[in-house]
Design a protein around this motif. Sequence first.
Motif, short mmCIF file in Angstrom:
data_model
loop_
_atom_site.label_atom_id
_atom_site.label_comp_id
_atom_site.label_asym_id
_atom_site.label_seq_id
_atom_site.Cartn_x
_atom_site.Cartn_y
_atom_site.Cartn_z
N ASP A 184 3.71 69.13 92.20
CA ASP A 184 2.27 69.28 91.97
C ASP A 184 1.96 69.39 90.48
OD1 ASP A 184 1.32 69.21 94.56
OD2 ASP A 184 0.19 71.07 94.34
N ARG A 211 3.82 75.18 95.52
CA ARG A 211 2.41 75.56 95.70
C ARG A 211 1.76 74.87 96.88
NH1 ARG A 211 -2.57 74.93 91.42
NH2 ARG A 211 -2.45 72.78 92.16
N LEU A 212 2.28 73.73 97.30
CA LEU A 212 1.67 73.01 98.41
C LEU A 212 2.19 73.60 99.73
CD1 LEU A 212 -0.41 70.73 98.33
CD2 LEU A 212 1.42 69.14 98.90
N ASP A 250 -3.36 73.03 87.43
CA ASP A 250 -4.66 72.84 86.79
C ASP A 250 -4.55 72.61 85.29
OD1 ASP A 250 -5.43 73.42 89.33
OD2 ASP A 250 -6.56 75.25 88.86
N ASP A 277 4.76 72.18 88.92
CA ASP A 277 4.96 73.27 89.86
C ASP A 277 6.42 73.39 90.32
OD1 ASP A 277 4.33 75.29 91.78
OD2 ASP A 277 4.13 73.75 93.34
N HIS A 284 -2.70 67.24 93.80
CA HIS A 284 -3.04 67.45 95.21
C HIS A 284 -4.19 68.43 95.41
CE1 HIS A 284 1.18 65.94 95.87
NE2 HIS A 284 0.56 65.33 96.85
N SER A 285 -4.66 69.06 94.35
CA SER A 285 -5.69 70.08 94.49
C SER A 285 -6.80 69.85 93.46
CB SER A 285 -5.10 71.48 94.28
OG SER A 285 -4.56 71.59 92.96
N LYS A 286 -7.97 70.39 93.76
CA LYS A 286 -9.12 70.26 92.87
C LYS A 286 -9.32 68.81 92.42
CE LYS A 286 -8.91 75.03 91.21
NZ LYS A 286 -8.88 75.93 90.03
N SER A 313 -10.66 60.54 92.33
CA SER A 313 -10.94 61.48 91.25
C SER A 313 -11.46 60.72 90.04
CB SER A 313 -9.65 62.23 90.87
OG SER A 313 -9.18 62.97 91.96
#
Length: 367
Positions: free
Chosen positions: A206, A167-168, A209, A214, A231-233, A275
């Motif tokens: 990853d 996904r990255l 959510d 991943d 790595h996201s959100k 975060s």
Amino acid sequence: MPKPAATGPQRHGSASGEPIADTLTRDAAGVVLALRRISFLLERALESSYRIKAFRGAAATLGALGDEELAARASAGTLQDLPGIGKGSEAIAQAVLRGEEPDYLVQLEERESAPLARDGLDLAALQRGDLHSHSDWSDGGSPIDEMVMTAVELGREYQVLTDHSPRLKVANGLSPERLRTQLQVVAGVNRIVPDGFRLLSGIEVDILDDGSLDQEPDLLEELDVVVASVHSKLKMESAAMTRRMVAAVGNPRTNVLGHCTGRLVTGGRGRRPQSTFDARAVFEACAAHEVAIEINSRPERQDPPDDLVTLALELGCLFAIDTDAHAPGQLDFQQLGAERAWHLGVPAERIVTTWPRERLLEWAARR
């Protein structure tokens, strides 16, 4: 893979203990050694990746020449006719062939070869391996064999290759097919590395959510070590982020929770706040599942923050001092992570990167 040459963190840090100048030979091998050493010192100093790429490219070009052709071209002044050879790399080659240590290398040694850390060097010396590093298969700057040679030269017993997951895309994350191919490459490398060293297969996967990982579950089971990272959100609401991380830690394929807050405190990418999540809940899950919390050694990350390392220590967690290296010279960042761990009182026996390779593999495979 070529025979490793001295590129270690200190001027007197070669495998045989000689200064780098004493290991330079007046041939292609000596030229390559000088260019690799320059690249190593620039990488550990976080200098321009463009310059580093130029020196490493020059090392590859000149290393492919035979000694006779290199000497002939140097004598005729035609080294710059070769692709990727500029004034700087030609000057370095000419100096080595004359039996001299290049001026630029001398300057770098004086400026950049001191230990990166002032404290915790005894703890740094206990580190046997590194569970988090990247190659040019994803967003690293060097091929696998160069990362391996440098790990060997630094005295590691093992290095885990953890390129990114699918996904990255911005980091050229590995599809299942590419990861399977990489596993074959890792096996090939291990057939030619020196005795006492092993390249371990891995991934920085990853955390999606919903807390899932991943990559194909069956493929993750084939790997020696799995580092799971967000790595996201990164600004996800605290309760949702907590559920996400606890779920990932509970996955039996997860061995290490990577750079858990995602913060950036300095450096070229700017600053980024950490975060928010219920650290106690996440770390209790890590302790329950024997998932190591990564002490990320990159200067711009210093993740987790000190207060979270202290909390994880109180909750009985394991730790991994990792470099998250994206270039060979950055493998030396482990000194910085060890310094932080030493200041915070993390005992060596709770740090999995101090463990012998077989014990580490047994721990990683236990779930």
